[in-house]
Design an enzyme around this catalytic site. Structure first.
Site, PDB file in Angstrom:
ATOM      1  N   LEU A  93     -31.347  -2.653 -47.486  1.00  0.00           N
ATOM      2  CA  LEU A  93     -32.092  -1.617 -48.187  1.00  0.00           C
ATOM      3  C   LEU A  93     -33.039  -0.897 -47.227  1.00  0.00           C
ATOM      4  CD1 LEU A  93     -33.077  -3.529 -51.462  1.00  0.00           C
ATOM      5  CD2 LEU A  93     -31.347  -1.739 -51.243  1.00  0.00           C
ATOM      6  N   SER A 133     -45.634  -2.197 -35.551  1.00  0.00           N
ATOM      7  CA  SER A 133     -45.013  -3.412 -36.085  1.00  0.00           C
ATOM      8  C   SER A 133     -45.618  -4.671 -35.495  1.00  0.00           C
ATOM      9  CB  SER A 133     -43.511  -3.422 -35.749  1.00  0.00           C
ATOM     10  OG  SER A 133     -42.872  -2.288 -36.261  1.00  0.00           O
ATOM     11  N   HIS A 136     -35.436  -3.457 -36.482  1.00  0.00           N
ATOM     12  CA  HIS A 136     -35.569  -2.070 -36.041  1.00  0.00           C
ATOM     13  C   HIS A 136     -34.529  -1.700 -34.980  1.00  0.00           C
ATOM     14  CE1 HIS A 136     -38.953  -1.116 -38.535  1.00  0.00           C
ATOM     15  NE2 HIS A 136     -39.656  -2.145 -38.096  1.00  0.00           N
TER      16      HIS A 136
END
Lengths: 438, 438, 438, 438
Positions: D262, D288, D374
Site C-alpha cells: 500500500l 526517515s 524506500h
C-alpha cells in the site's frame, strides 16, 4: 327581499370567514403571543392562506392594505417629535410606527417551513391583482422591499447546471427557459455540453427551485445567428480555445420575484467565474432579441411619407415596397417572410439602429426591455445582426434581427452611469447606421 | 503654537482620511452608480472598513449616525401628506424617507462576499461603543432590524454536531461553550456520545461558523447535578430508553447577533426533532444556573434583621450563622465553602425560591437572565437543586444551586402569555418553598 | 511470388508489432520491475491495448492463452511434491505454479486508473471471440474468476435511482433497459414516481456506470398485464398502502460482467430494503417474459398429430386451427394477431404451463433463461398471465404470455435446493394446467 | 479415571462445538445451497466466528488448514491430464482443484456486510498464531493473495486529511501514527496546517477506517531535523513557495493488511498529486529513521579492535572512547546522551553510511526495514543527518541519526531495478562517507 339580503350576508360571512380567520391569526402572530409560539403559529397562519381560493386571496391582500398599514396619527406625532429632536428614542419610535406592520407580519410568516415559498406565491397573486388595483402597489412595495433584502446576492448560491445535475432541476430549466424554448431533453443535452455553460442562482430557503439561470456558449467569435447556437447536431467545440463567451439566454423561474435584481448579479458572477476558468476569453457578449422593434416600426410604415427623401424616409419606403405596410401579420406566413426579407438587410438594420439609439424618454412605450436591462447593467450595444433568428417569434417581434450587447469589465461602471444620465452607449459601427430624419 | 495646531489638524486629517474615504464609498454605493457596480463597489467599501483601526471604526459608526439618518424635514412632509391622504404613493414616499438610509447601505454591503461576516463584526464593535455612547442605539436598532430579518429561522439550517463533524466545527464548539467550559477534546467527545445530542444553527452566508448551539443529555430522570452530566468517564446510556431530555447548555457563538432571537427557535426545533427520534421521551427540561442569586442574597445577609422571627428572616439568620455575612468571597476558598454548605439545604433552597418568585418589576436589577429567557420561551420553573454544581463559578454565583426549567409542549404558549403578563410560572413544589417575610 | 510472400510477412510483422509490444509490456509488468513501477507501467500497458484494432485484440487474447498459461512441467512437479507431502511450502509452490500467470497480470493491470473498465472491455471482446474459438474458455475462466472476486456484493453499493438522480445516470438507465424499452424521459419519469422504485448496483472503480438495475412497482395486487405498469398516464398510487412489490424489469449494463452473479444479490437486497421501508408488503413477485415459448411451440404445431385426442394434442390442434401452423411470423401483423389470440386463452396457457414444467434436461436448447434465473434464485413459478404483453416483441417470443415468479423469503433456500436437484418449483394452480400427452 | 477422560471429552466437545458449528456453516456456504442463500448464510457464518474466543479462533484456523486445502489426489490427476494435453477443460479442472477451497470460502464470506472487516480481524489473529505455528503460512498465503487482489490500488480512494475532516477520522490518525507520536489534538492541528499535507487510502468496504496515511511537510529545503518539523509553535510557511516535499511519516492502520503493498502506491500517488498542485516543487524526499543502526553498532563496539588503524576501526574506537562500549542503555539517561553525542558527528555519520551501504545479504538480520522499503520503491539514499532526532526512541535506535531518501520521478524505475539486483543506490556524498575496513 329581506330574505335575499340576509342570504347574501350569510354567504358573505361564510365566504369572508376564512379570510377573517386568517387575518385574526395574522394579528395574533404580530402580538406577543406570536413571538413565543415561535414557528408554530406562523405555520398555522400560512396553512390558512394556502386554503384560500383565488377570490379570498384577493380579499386577504385587501385586508393587508386596510388593516396592516401605518397609523397616520402615530406617524405624524412621531415625525413631529423627530423633527423637534433627532434623538435615538425619537428615531426609533419613528422607524417603528412608519414601517407598515405587514412587513413584520411577513417576516414572522417567513419563519415557518416553506414560508418563503408561500410568500412568493402571495406576491405572484398580488402582481396579478395590482394590474387592476393600483392601490395594491402600497403592499407590493413591502413585499419587494423584504424580498430584495432576503434574496440579496450575498445569500444566493450560484450552481453550475450540467449533465450531472439532478433530473428534477433540469426539468425546471426546460420548463422555465423563456428566450429560446428547449425542445426536449436532447436539446437540453446539447446546451450542457463541453462548449456550453449554464449557471443558476439558488436561495437556501428554496433548495430545489432555481431562481434564475443563464445559458452561455463558449465560441471563437461573437455569435450572429441563433440557429447555429441551438443546433442540436452541432459538434461541441473545445472550450479551452474559446475567445468569446456568448450569453444567449437568461430566464427567471420565480414570478414572485419580479422586480428583485437577480439577472444583473448573475451575469457579473458568471463573467467572473468564466474569466478565471478560461483565461483566454477576451469578449463577453450577448445574442439578444429586440422584442419591440416591429411594434415601433409598424405604425411608421403606415404613416404617409409623402415625397420625403431623407435617409429615414427612404428606408421606410424601401421596406414598405418589399413587405407592404402591414408587417404585424408577417410571421403568419413565415416561409414567405423569410423569402422576402434578405433584400432588406441595409434599410432594416439601419432602422433598427435608429430605433435603438433614438433619444430615450421616461415613459417611452416602445422602450426595449432587453436593451434597458443590459445597458443598465453597464453593457454596450455592439452590433446588430441581420437574419439572426428565423423563428416565428423573432420574425414577429423584430423581423429576425438580433443584437449583441458587449460587457467589458473595465467599462461597466462608466457605461451604467452614462445610461442613467440618458445616453445610449453604442459602438461606432452601430452609431454610424442611424438614419437622419428631416 | 500655530504650528502645533496645524500638526494636529494634519494628524486629524490623516487619521480621518480613511474614514472619509469609506464614507464617500458608502455614499457612492447608495447612489445609482452603486446599483450598477453590483458587488464590486460593495467589496471595495467593505475592504476600506476592514482596514480601519478601532478608533476609526468608532468614527465611522458616528458618521453612520450623523450622515445616514432620515431627514426630519422630508419625514415631516411625508407624514403630513400621508396623514392627509393614505394613498399608495404617499405611503411609499413615507416608507422611503422614514427608513434610515444606512439600512439600504447595509443591505448593499451585504451583497459582497463575506459581507454578512463583516457586518456582524461592525455590530460587535457597535455594541462595545454603545455602552458609553447611548445615542448609538439609533444605529444599533437598524443593525438589529436587518439581522433579525436575515437570520430568520426560516433561513437557518439546524445541524447535528457529533463525532463525525469536521474538526474545525468542533473547535468552534469548544471555544464558544459558555455555560460549562469544555476542557479539551476528551471532554467534548463525551458530550457527543450516543446518549447526548448537540445541535447548532448555521446561516448560509456563514457556512463555517455555528451561530448558536445547544447540548442535550438523554437520561431516565430530570438531572439534578451537573457533575454527573459532565463526567468524562461515565458510560454512555442507551438513548432509546431515555425518558427525559436535559438541555444543559446553550451558547451563542456570534457576539454580533446579540438580541436576535435564536435560542428560542433552536430549543423548540430540537424539542421537535428529539420527540420524533425518541418517541419514549416524556419530559424536556433544562439544568440551568442561577447567575444572580448570590448578588441578591449578599446585601440581605448584611442587613440588620433585629429580632425578626418570620421565616424569611430566620432563613437569613441561619445562613449568616453558618457562612458569615460576607458571602461574596466564599468561592475563593472553595473547599471550605463546599464543607460548610451541606447544612444549609433548607434555608438556601427556600431563599432561592423566594428570590426567583419575588414579584417582577420592570427594571429589576437583580433579575435572572436565564430565568427570563426560559420563562419567556414558555417554560415553567420546575425544581431547585441543592448542591447541583460545585464549580467555583457556581459557588460564586449561586452557592451551587441550579434550577430545572420544564418545557411542556402543550403549555408553552399559555406559559409565555402568563410571563408576559407578569406571572412567574412555577411548579407547586417550588411555590411551596417561598418564605413569607413580615 | 516470393515478393508477395515477403510482403505478407512484412504486413504481418507490422500488424503484429503492436501486439508484440503489448505482450512485452505485459511480461515486464509481471516482472520485478513492474512491481516497482507501480501504477505507471500498468497505465502504459493498458494504453497499448486501447490502441489495438479489433483484429489485434483477438491476437492479443490468443497470446494470453499461449504465453500466460501455467507451465505443465512445473505444475506436475509441484503436484507430485504436494501429493508426497502436504507441507505449507509445497502447497504454496503448487498454488503459485498452477494459477495462470495472466491472473496476476490482470490484477496488476487493474491497478491503473480506469483499469477495471478496460478489463471489462477486454472481456467483452473475449466473449465475442469465444463463440467461435472455444479454447478461449480457458482465458475467460480467469477473467470470470477475478471479476467475481472484485465485483463481490460486499464491495458493491446499492443506489436508489429516482428523479433526483443525475441526468447522465438516468440516460444510462434509458439506454440499458433490456426488458421493456424506455421510450424517452417521460416514460422514465413515470417509472420513478412515488409508487415505483429503481435500484442499481455500483462498483467504486466504475463510479459513473451502473452495473445492473431493477425496476419495481408497488401495487395492491400481483400484476398480470405489463401495459398497465408501463402506462405513462396512470396516476401514481400510494406506496404506503402497497401489499405487493412487482419486479417487472432487471437489466445488466456491463456486457463484460456476463456470468458474474449480480442479479441474485440485487433482488435480495432490494427485497430486504423494501421490507423495511414498507412493512405492509406481503408479496414479492416478478412479471416476467417467457422468451422461448414460441420457439418451443412452433415445431410442435407443424408436427403431424394425426388423430391423437390427448389433451396436449387437442390443445395444439386448437391453436393451429386459429393461428395456422406457422406462428413464427405472427407478430409481423400484430393487430391481426391481437384479434385472433383472445379465443385461445385456455389451450395456450396450458401449453405454456406444459412448456415451463416439462422435465428439465441438461442441454435443453429450449430452456427458458428467465425461468432458470428466478428458480435458481429460489423463486417459485406462481402464475401464467394470458394477454399480458401486447408488444410485438412479446407476441413474437411468447404470444403475449407472461409469468409471475414469487419470492417468499422463508422459502428461498429450499426452493433453490429443489431447483438444483432438478425440480421445477411451481404453484398448484400452474401444475394443474399441465397437459398430458399420450 | 474413565470418568475424567469422559469429562475431558465432554469439555472438548463443548469447547469444540462452536468451532464445529462454524466449520459446518462454512461447508454449507461453499455448497450449492450457499450460492442461493446469497448473503444471509455468509452473515450467519461470520457471526459464528465473531463469537469465538481466542482459543477457538486458533482451532478454527487450524480447521481451515486441515479441511479446506486442495485434495492432493485430485490435484495430481488434474496435473497429469494437463501435462498430457493443455486443453481449456484440463486447465479449468486444474485451476479448480489446485486452488485451496478456503479461497472461495473467504470470497463468499466477504459478501456479507462488514465481511471484509471480519476477514481482516481473522488475519490479524492468524499473523499472531503464525509466529508459533509456521504451517499456518499455507493459510496466510491465501489471505494475502485475496487481500492483495481486493485492496488493489485501483479500488482505493486517496483522501486528503485536514482540519475539515471528521473528528473520528482524525482520532484514527492520532491513534495509528507510528513514526512520530502525535501528542494530542494541538499537535495534530499543526500537522494539518497550510504547509503540511496528510493523505490516506480508504477502501469502499471499510469507509470509516483509513488503511494507511502519510504526512508531508512543504518546505524550502530538505529537512534535517525532525524537531523543527514537529514544533507545534512553528508558524506555517507558504506552501506556494515550497520547493521540497518532505515525507516525514507513513503509518499503517490495519494490522490485517501486513504484507499487502500500500505504502508504495500511496507515496507515488501523493507525489503525483503534489506535483500538480505545486508546480514549483523540485524535490521529494523523506526524513526517515534508521531503526536498527544501534543494534548493528553495539556488538562492533564491544569487539576487540586491537591496534587496528583502518578508518573503520578508528571510528569505532572514537565512539567507544566517548560513549563507552555499552550503548544499548544510552537512551535511559537521555540528557546525558545528548550532551555526549555532539562530539561524534564525523565517526558516527560515517559509521552509519558504512552500515547502510554494506553489501546486502539475503538473510541480513540487521537489515534496515525503512531503507529496504524506500530503496525497493525506487528512492535513493541521499543524505545522513546528524542529531536529527533527539527523542528517546531515536537515541535508542540510531543515536539520533536520520536519513533522507530522495524520490526522483524519472529515476524511480531504474533505482528499483538496481536495488533488486543488489545495489544500494546512494548519493556520491553518502558513498564518500563509507569507511574502509582492513
Amino acid at each position: 327581499m329581506f330574505e335575499t339580503v340576509q342570504k347574501r350576508a350569510t354567504a358573505f360571512e361564510r365566504d369572508g370567514l376564512a379570510v377573517r380567520r386568517l387575518v385574526a391569526s395574522c394579528s395574533s402572530l404580530l402580538s406577543e403571543r406570536g413571538e413565543a409560539a415561535g414557528v408554530s403559529l406562523a405555520k398555522v397562519t400560512l396553512d390558512l392562506y394556502r386554503e384560500l381560493d383565488r377570490r379570498d386571496q384577493a380579499r386577504f391582500l385587501a385586508a393587508l392594505l386596510a388593516e396592516f398599514s401605518p397609523d397616520p396619527v402615530q406617524v405624524l406625532a412621531a415625525s413631529e417629535a423627530y423633527a423637534a429632536e433627532q434623538s435615538a428614542a425619537n428615531l426609533l419610535r419613528l422607524s417603528t410606527v412608519a414601517e407598515p406592520p405587514r412587513q413584520e407580519l411577513l417576516r414572522r410568516l417567513n419563519r415557518a417551513p416553506n414560508g418563503t415559498a408561500t410568500i412568493l406565491h402571495m406576491r405572484e397573486r398580488l402582481l396579478e391583482l395590482k394590474m387592476e388595483r393600483p392601490e395594491f402597489e402600497a403592499i407590493d412595495a413591502d413585499f419587494r422591499h423584504l424580498l430584495s433584502s432576503w434574496f440579496n446576492p450575498g445569500f444566493l448560491q450560484m450552481v453550475r447546471v450540467d449533465w450531472r445535475s439532478p433530473a428534477y432541476l433540469l426539468e425546471h430549466i426546460i420548463e422555465h427557459e423563456a428566450v429560446h424554448e428547449i425542445r426536449g431533453w436532447e436539446d437540453l443535452r446539447r446546451r450542457l455540453q463541453a462548449d456550453r455553460r449554464c449557471f443558476a442562482f439558488f436561495h437556501p430557503a428554496l433548495p430545489d427551485e432555481p431562481l434564475i439561470f443563464v445559458e452561455v456558449a463558449l465560441a471563437d467569435h461573437m455569435a450572429d445567428r441563433v440557429e447555429r447556437l441551438l443546433d442540436v447536431q452541432a459538434a461541441a467545440g473545445d472550450p479551452a480555445r474559446a475567445t468569446t463567451a456568448v450569453f444567449y439566454s437568461i430566464s427567471n423561474c420565480q414570478p414572485g420575484l419580479r422586480g428583485v435584481s437577480l439577472g444583473n448579479f448573475l451575469i457579473k458572477n458568471v463573467l467572473e467565474v468564466l474569466s478565471h476558468e478560461f483565461p483566454r476569453l477576451k469578449a463577453f457578449c450577448t445574442l439578444s432579441p429586440v422584442p419591440a422593434f416591429t411594434a415601433w416600426l409598424a405604425p411608421l410604415l403606415k404613416a404617409d411619407m409623402g415625397d420625403r427623401s431623407d435617409p429615414f424616409a427612404l428606408a421606410l419606403k424601401a421596406v414598405a415596397a418589399q413587405l407592404g405596410t402591414d408587417i404585424v401579420k408577417l410571421a403568419v406566413d413565415a416561409d414567405n417572410a423569410r423569402a422576402r426579407l434578405p433584400a432588406l438587410n441595409e434599410p432594416l438594420t439601419s432602422l433598427c439602429a435608429t430605433y435603438l439609439l433614438r433619444p430615450a424618454s421616461g415613459a417611452d412605450s416602445a422602450a426595449d426591455p432587453v436593451q434597458r436591462f443590459h445597458l443598465n447593467n453597464g453593457a454596450k450595444l455592439e452590433r446588430i445582426n441581420w437574419l439572426a433568428d428565423g423563428s416565428k417569434k423573432a420574425l414577429r417581434e423584430s423581423l429576425g434581427l438580433m443584437v449583441n450587447y458587449l460587457y467589458e469589465p473595465q467599462a461597466i461602471e462608466a457605461n451604467h452611469e452614462k445610461f442613467v444620465r440618458g445616453e445610449i452607449v453604442a459602438s461606432r459601427r452601430v452609431r454610424a447606421l442611424v438614419l437622419d430624419a428631416m
